[in-house]
Design an enzyme around this catalytic site. Sequence first.
Site, short mmCIF file in Angstrom:
data_model
loop_
_atom_site.label_atom_id
_atom_site.label_comp_id
_atom_site.label_asym_id
_atom_site.label_seq_id
_atom_site.Cartn_x
_atom_site.Cartn_y
_atom_site.Cartn_z
N ARG A 115 3.44 -7.02 -4.03
CA ARG A 115 4.55 -7.41 -4.94
C ARG A 115 4.18 -8.63 -5.75
O ARG A 115 4.56 -8.75 -6.91
CB ARG A 115 5.83 -7.68 -4.13
CG ARG A 115 6.68 -6.46 -3.85
CD ARG A 115 5.92 -5.36 -3.14
NE ARG A 115 6.77 -4.26 -2.70
CZ ARG A 115 7.32 -4.21 -1.49
NH1 ARG A 115 7.10 -5.14 -0.57
NH2 ARG A 115 8.08 -3.18 -1.16
N ASP A 144 1.23 -1.33 -2.18
CA ASP A 144 2.61 -0.85 -2.19
C ASP A 144 2.83 -0.35 -3.61
O ASP A 144 1.93 -0.47 -4.46
CB ASP A 144 3.59 -2.00 -1.84
CG ASP A 144 4.86 -1.50 -1.18
OD1 ASP A 144 5.60 -0.72 -1.84
OD2 ASP A 144 5.13 -1.87 -0.03
N HIS A 221 6.36 4.17 -0.14
CA HIS A 221 5.91 2.93 -0.80
C HIS A 221 4.57 3.16 -1.51
O HIS A 221 3.71 2.26 -1.52
CB HIS A 221 5.74 1.79 0.22
CG HIS A 221 7.04 1.21 0.71
ND1 HIS A 221 7.65 0.14 0.11
CD2 HIS A 221 7.86 1.56 1.73
CE1 HIS A 221 8.76 -0.16 0.76
NE2 HIS A 221 8.91 0.70 1.75
N ASP A 280 6.83 3.21 6.87
CA ASP A 280 8.26 2.93 6.69
C ASP A 280 8.82 3.59 5.43
O ASP A 280 8.11 3.80 4.45
CB ASP A 280 8.51 1.42 6.61
CG ASP A 280 7.71 0.77 5.48
OD1 ASP A 280 6.53 1.13 5.31
OD2 ASP A 280 8.27 -0.09 4.77
N GLU A 281 10.10 3.89 5.52
CA GLU A 281 10.94 4.23 4.37
C GLU A 281 10.40 5.35 3.47
O GLU A 281 10.51 5.26 2.24
CB GLU A 281 11.19 2.97 3.53
CG GLU A 281 11.93 1.90 4.30
CD GLU A 281 12.31 0.69 3.45
OE1 GLU A 281 13.51 0.41 3.36
OE2 GLU A 281 11.41 0.03 2.89
N TRP A 347 11.12 -3.47 12.82
CA TRP A 347 11.59 -4.26 11.66
C TRP A 347 13.05 -4.01 11.35
O TRP A 347 13.75 -4.89 10.89
CB TRP A 347 10.72 -3.98 10.43
CG TRP A 347 10.95 -2.67 9.74
CD1 TRP A 347 10.38 -1.47 10.06
CD2 TRP A 347 11.80 -2.42 8.62
NE1 TRP A 347 10.82 -0.49 9.21
CE2 TRP A 347 11.69 -1.05 8.31
CE3 TRP A 347 12.64 -3.23 7.84
CZ2 TRP A 347 12.41 -0.44 7.26
CZ3 TRP A 347 13.35 -2.63 6.80
CH2 TRP A 347 13.22 -1.26 6.53
N PHE A 373 11.19 -13.70 6.25
CA PHE A 373 11.30 -15.00 5.58
C PHE A 373 11.47 -14.86 4.07
O PHE A 373 11.48 -15.86 3.35
CB PHE A 373 10.12 -15.88 5.94
CG PHE A 373 10.10 -16.32 7.39
CD1 PHE A 373 11.18 -16.06 8.22
CD2 PHE A 373 9.02 -16.99 7.93
CE1 PHE A 373 11.19 -16.46 9.56
CE2 PHE A 373 9.01 -17.40 9.25
CZ PHE A 373 10.09 -17.12 10.07
N ASP A 374 11.64 -13.63 3.59
CA ASP A 374 12.09 -13.46 2.21
C ASP A 374 13.61 -13.53 2.16
O ASP A 374 14.19 -13.56 1.07
CB ASP A 374 11.60 -12.14 1.60
CG ASP A 374 11.98 -10.92 2.42
OD1 ASP A 374 12.07 -11.03 3.67
OD2 ASP A 374 12.20 -9.85 1.82
N TRP A 419 7.90 -10.65 2.67
CA TRP A 419 7.89 -9.70 1.55
C TRP A 419 8.06 -10.50 0.26
O TRP A 419 8.74 -11.53 0.25
CB TRP A 419 9.01 -8.66 1.72
CG TRP A 419 8.83 -7.87 2.98
CD1 TRP A 419 9.57 -7.96 4.12
CD2 TRP A 419 7.83 -6.88 3.23
NE1 TRP A 419 9.09 -7.09 5.07
CE2 TRP A 419 8.03 -6.41 4.55
CE3 TRP A 419 6.78 -6.33 2.48
CZ2 TRP A 419 7.21 -5.43 5.13
CZ3 TRP A 419 5.98 -5.36 3.05
CH2 TRP A 419 6.21 -4.92 4.36
N GLU A 421 9.02 -9.46 -3.14
CA GLU A 421 9.73 -9.05 -4.35
C GLU A 421 10.35 -10.27 -5.04
O GLU A 421 10.36 -10.37 -6.27
CB GLU A 421 10.85 -8.05 -4.03
CG GLU A 421 10.38 -6.67 -3.63
CD GLU A 421 10.27 -6.53 -2.12
OE1 GLU A 421 10.02 -7.55 -1.43
OE2 GLU A 421 10.42 -5.39 -1.64
C1 ACM Z 1 9.91 -2.91 5.75
O1 ACM Z 1 10.49 -4.00 5.62
N1 ACM Z 1 10.18 -1.92 4.91
C2 ACM Z 1 8.91 -2.70 6.78
#
Ligand code: ACM
Length: 503
Positions: A115, A144, A221, A280-281, A347, A373-374, A419, A421
Amino acid sequence: MTFLLLILSAMLNLIPAPVEYTPGEGEFTHGRTTVRMNGRALRKAAAGLPDFARKEAYRISISPRRIRIEALTPEGLFRARKSIEQMQATGSVPCGVIFDYPRFAHRGLMLDESRSFKGVGFIKKQIDAMALLKLNVLHLHLDDSAGWRIESETYPDLTAKTAWRIGWDYFAWERGGYKFSTKDNPEASGGYYSKAELREIVAYAAERFITVIPEIEMPGHSMEVGYAYPEVLCTTPDGRRCTGAWDLCPGSEATYALLESVLNEVMDIFPSPFIHIGGDEAGMKTWHDCPACRARMEEEGYTDVKQLQGYLIRRVEKMVRSRGRRIIGWDEILETGVPQDAVIQSWRGITGGINASKAGHEVVMSPNSHCYFDYYQDLIRKEPPACGQLVSLRFTYGYEPVAPGMDESLVRGVQANLWCEFIPNPEHAEYMLYPRLFASAETAWTPAARKEYKGFRKRARKLLDVWREKGYHPFDMDTESELARSGMQRFPPEGVPIIVDDE
Ligand code: ACM
Ligand code: ZN
């Protein structure tokens, strides 16, 4: 441990707090430092500890004119030296005896270089900080949808086509319609790590007894991978590519060819016993109608597209295993079947970790509730834009990684995730990391019974001065609101993030 001893040991300026401190008179002023390796007395004292803890155990005996270090391995010696360095930096090295070893084997930090790409200097600086805090795992999120950050000789378009984008920060890129670009475009920003740079990072970390675990995301992702190599994308029933899709196509052999090739390159660079394969996701939207996915489902006898995720992860797991490594994946991978020795990283709160440990998997705990911590560290109105709910210093300090019902021996450790973003540059990353990483480091090293917030807060304030002198850009604890200071948390209902916006 008596009450008096607890108070005195809280006065030792050390984060993470050591397991035991027996105070002496006065403080070290000057004199010799001697080292004894693998001595009988320490071997005996550490005899009952698990292997990982014995390896890092050390004892320091401090008198006004002499410091004597005992350790069983160079790693233990390194941890001892970092304790002395930290005490010296914060003002004094009080006399007495410190006996110390870690609670968990995995004490981690994840940096998201997709990111926002922050570069070798930034990573090495955080490795220095990690070493001082006795953290030992750096997890690099290297790709990502927002950009691929690792040189690949076999799939060079991954960097050539997606390491630069239009939009310096993630949201500018999003608002602009997710446009990738190339290095030669003056409007573009980004970058990637060459193999030589990554080897340099691995070596720099190894000198500090820190393992670098690379993450290659899949099958979700992964928009950037499909942008560079459209053959890994699903197609529609009439044969059109699902351009812009979030997921790789688990039906197509082209997907496995790319993943195998890239993972081999990654494993050539990173000697880590663990390789993070994301997981993930995954949105799975394009999988329903894609002919290759449908054919794979039929071949495997699947009735639900979700099973394709398990298929992909297990196939990739075999690739990783064939090189003598083990996978770590985000907690979704538990839901579709993985071998017993796959490590699950919790997570989505702590549920994934609890379920994984009940199923006999080792787990790394990094619940978003405490370890992201974001997320805001204070009130929205005083902080730069961030994510999720309030994760104050005090709240994150209060995290206990072994939830009731979990087998502690299966909890490999705890990890903070950053993260990016909302984090466009190195200074902002440091602002979000420190001092919360101090709290995470103490949770990961210090026995739960030895943790105590008031004393920690005092130590953290002192250490922040050192951090500033060293050129880091931490959050200012003195500006903390009453709400953050109280450690109160407004828990969102499971899975639904909320934003705390006032007292
Ligand atoms: C995540 O925060 N999508 C692992
Ligand atoms: Zn497909």
